[in-house]
Design an enzyme around this catalytic site. Structure first.
Site, PDB file in Angstrom:
ATOM      1  CG  ASP A 184     -49.885  35.528  10.995  1.00  0.00           C
ATOM      2  OD1 ASP A 184     -48.837  35.130  10.444  1.00  0.00           O
ATOM      3  OD2 ASP A 184     -50.785  34.758  11.351  1.00  0.00           O
ATOM      4  CD  GLU A 409     -49.878  29.818  18.452  1.00  0.00           C
ATOM      5  OE1 GLU A 409     -50.844  29.916  19.253  1.00  0.00           O
ATOM      6  OE2 GLU A 409     -49.991  30.039  17.234  1.00  0.00           O
TER       7      GLU A 409
HETATM    8  C1  9WN Z   1     -52.000  31.970   9.566  1.00  0.00           C
HETATM    9  C2  9WN Z   1     -49.534  27.763  12.034  1.00  0.00           C
HETATM   10  C3  9WN Z   1     -49.374  29.225  11.701  1.00  0.00           C
HETATM   11  C4  9WN Z   1     -47.890  29.653  11.633  1.00  0.00           C
HETATM   12  C5  9WN Z   1     -47.721  31.162  11.542  1.00  0.00           C
HETATM   13  C6  9WN Z   1     -48.499  31.794  12.694  1.00  0.00           C
HETATM   14  C7  9WN Z   1     -49.963  31.372  12.628  1.00  0.00           C
HETATM   15  C8  9WN Z   1     -51.837  31.489  11.013  1.00  0.00           C
HETATM   16  C9  9WN Z   1     -52.927  32.062  11.900  1.00  0.00           C
HETATM   17  O1  9WN Z   1     -50.066  29.964  12.700  1.00  0.00           O
HETATM   18  O2  9WN Z   1     -50.525  31.876  11.427  1.00  0.00           O
HETATM   19  O3  9WN Z   1     -51.056  31.299   8.756  1.00  0.00           O
HETATM   20  O4  9WN Z   1     -54.050  31.596  11.839  1.00  0.00           O
HETATM   21  O5  9WN Z   1     -52.630  33.009  12.649  1.00  0.00           O
HETATM   22  O6  9WN Z   1     -48.386  33.182  12.654  1.00  0.00           O
HETATM   23  O7  9WN Z   1     -46.367  31.502  11.606  1.00  0.00           O
HETATM   24  O8  9WN Z   1     -47.290  29.068  10.519  1.00  0.00           O
HETATM   25  O9  9WN Z   1     -48.829  27.435  13.183  1.00  0.00           O
END
Ligand code: 9WN
Length: 441
Positions: A184, A409
């Site tokens: 992101d 994470e």
């Molecule tokens: C937005 C779920 C997701 C991952 C992404 C990570 C994070 C979300 C967020 O979490 O993104 O999709 O709310 O930040 O960057 O890679 O799929 O684990």
């Protein structure tokens, strides 16, 4: 030395066994299982995420091949009429826990959306690769359930969506939102994001900050842009035309996963006795990917399609092409992986951004911390390059760090300190997968 040993004057040579990776990872995946899919983590991420599910299935296949199939099938069941697999499939009644949720997207009002509430964006296409690995884990169970036969046409439709709606002039897939890259707030998106004019009209809720420290997540300014882009796309019924997509970036990682998945589709088609041209497509994509190579930086770089400029950074996404067979610049890329910018073996896993870059940050999300999914992809890249010993070392570090950090994470690449949420599903699934594939004797 323990108090007892010290009191008895004995040297304490007994090793305390580390908590068992297999048992602990199994527990995390069981905790996060919601009946037909797995959430990335209870709390911070209460829904089903697209590329998470594929990574999770890769781990689950060792524990329950049937669950792994269900994981992928539940996602494939949320496919849109145009073939896209959505970034998020929303669980009912959890809009207060994650933003933006189902009420933001109101996908039921978008023609051709899925029968269940979803986001309109996508995530990187690692699904066909996962489907092949899941099949191979237990071919008998897979044939008995008709897994490949059901999954294949949906996976083909997904890749067709990318090919017909999401390719740039070079023939590579572009993403229309930083969330679509899965990374992101990577510094590689700073410039294209800054060029987006406009800001979100509503208030920007941040329920994520209840579960992770503000210093470890994207900023409010970034969230404002994220919601503006998502709302613009949604209001255009998720149309992929330039008017609805003021952010358009071609990402090497997304395309490397697409190539690997296209090759997996070739294998799946062969299993099913279907004559298809997936291998040819993969070869064309591989040629096109070379257009992202930056000789001076020694890495593949994203391309901003709106302003027609490469984003000249060394970020983890540029290393992911290592998984592409017969990659023209594999040796140069390995040199970058081992050199001062990523320092493989001298840092914890692999930092998500250039250690020497001005934007590098040890704890903020995709701006430096090490993630387990990218480490898993790079480990597969090392295997692809015939570097099995190095892949094993990385697998071993992943297992140790996963347990030690309570399945964090992401990690500080220097100290290994845990960041973000804990008991994160892909951390468990992917450490488990490499452990069982490469280290179990
Ligand atoms: C937005 C779920 C997701 C991952 C992404 C990570 C994070 C979300 C967020 O979490 O993104 O999709 O709310 O930040 O960057 O890679 O799929 O684990």
């Amino acid at each position: 030395m323990t108090a007892d040993a010290a009191a008895a004057g004995e040297p304490d040579t007994e090793e305390i066994p580390a908590p068992d990776l297999v048992a602990e990872a199994t527990r995390v995946l069981a905790e996060n299982w919601r009946g037909l899919h797995t959430v990335p983590a209870g709390g911070l991420y209460p829904h089903q995420w697209s590329w998470d599910s594929a990574f999770i299935a890769i781990g689950l296949r060792h524990l329950s091949p049937r669950r792994a199939q269900q994981e992928l099938e539940s996602l494939l069941g949320a496919q849109w009429a145009d073939g896209r697999l959505p970034q998020i499939v929303f669980a009912a009644g959890r809009d207060d826990e994650y933003s933006p949720g189902a009420s933001f997207w109101r996908s039921d009002r978008i023609p051709g959306s899925a029968p269940v509430p979803t986001a309109g964006l996508i995530q990187p296409p690692n699904h066909a690769w996962a489907a092949l690995l899941v099949h191979e884990a237990d071919p008998l169970e897979s044939w008995r359930r008709g897994f490949l036969k059901r999954a294949y046409p949906r996976l083909v439709a997904w890749h067709e969506y990318l090919r017909t709606r999401r390719t740039d002039e070079a023939g590579l897939a572009f993403t229309v939102h930083p969330w679509e890259t899965g990374m992101d707030n990577s510094p590689a998106w700073d410039e294209p994001l800054a060029a987006v004019r406009g800001s979100f009209a509503g208030n920007v809720p941040r329920p994520d900050l209840r579960h992770a420290d503000v210093s470890e997540r994207p900023s409010n300014a970034e969230y404002d842009k994220y919601l503006f882009l998502a709302a613009t796309y949604r209001d255009a019924n998720c149309d992929d035309s330039p008017a609805a997509t003021p952010f358009r970036v071609t990402d090497p990682g997304v395309n490397a996963l697409w190539i690997r998945s296209e090759l997996a589709l070739a294998r799946i088609a062969a299993e099913l006795g279907i004559d298809a041209d997936h291998a040819q497509r993969a070869a064309e994509l591989t040629d096109a990917l070379e257009g992202l190579w930056d000789d001076e930086l020694g890495i593949y770089v994203p391309f901003d399609g709106v302003r027609g400029r490469p984003q000249r950074f060394r970020s983890i996404t540029g290393l992911l092409p290592l998984i592409v067979p017969d990659l023209l610049h594999a040796d140069d890329l390995l040199a970058t992986l081992h050199g001062e910018h990523f320092a493989l073996g001298r840092t914890v896993l692999i930092p998500s951004f250039d250690l020497t870059g001005a934007e590098f940050d040890t704890s903020r999300y995709w701006r430096g911390p090490s993630w387990f999914n990218t480490a898993w992809i790079v480990a597969n890249g090392l295997l692809e390059c015939g570097l099995e010993t190095e892949a094993r070392v990385l697998a071993d570090t992943m297992g140790t760090r996963a347990v030690e950090s309570d399945f964090a994470e992401y990690l500080d690449p220097f100290t290994g300190a845990a960041h973000g949420t804990r008991r994160f599903s892909w951390t468990a699934a992917l450490s488990l997968d490499l452990h069982l594939r490469l280290l179990r004797h």
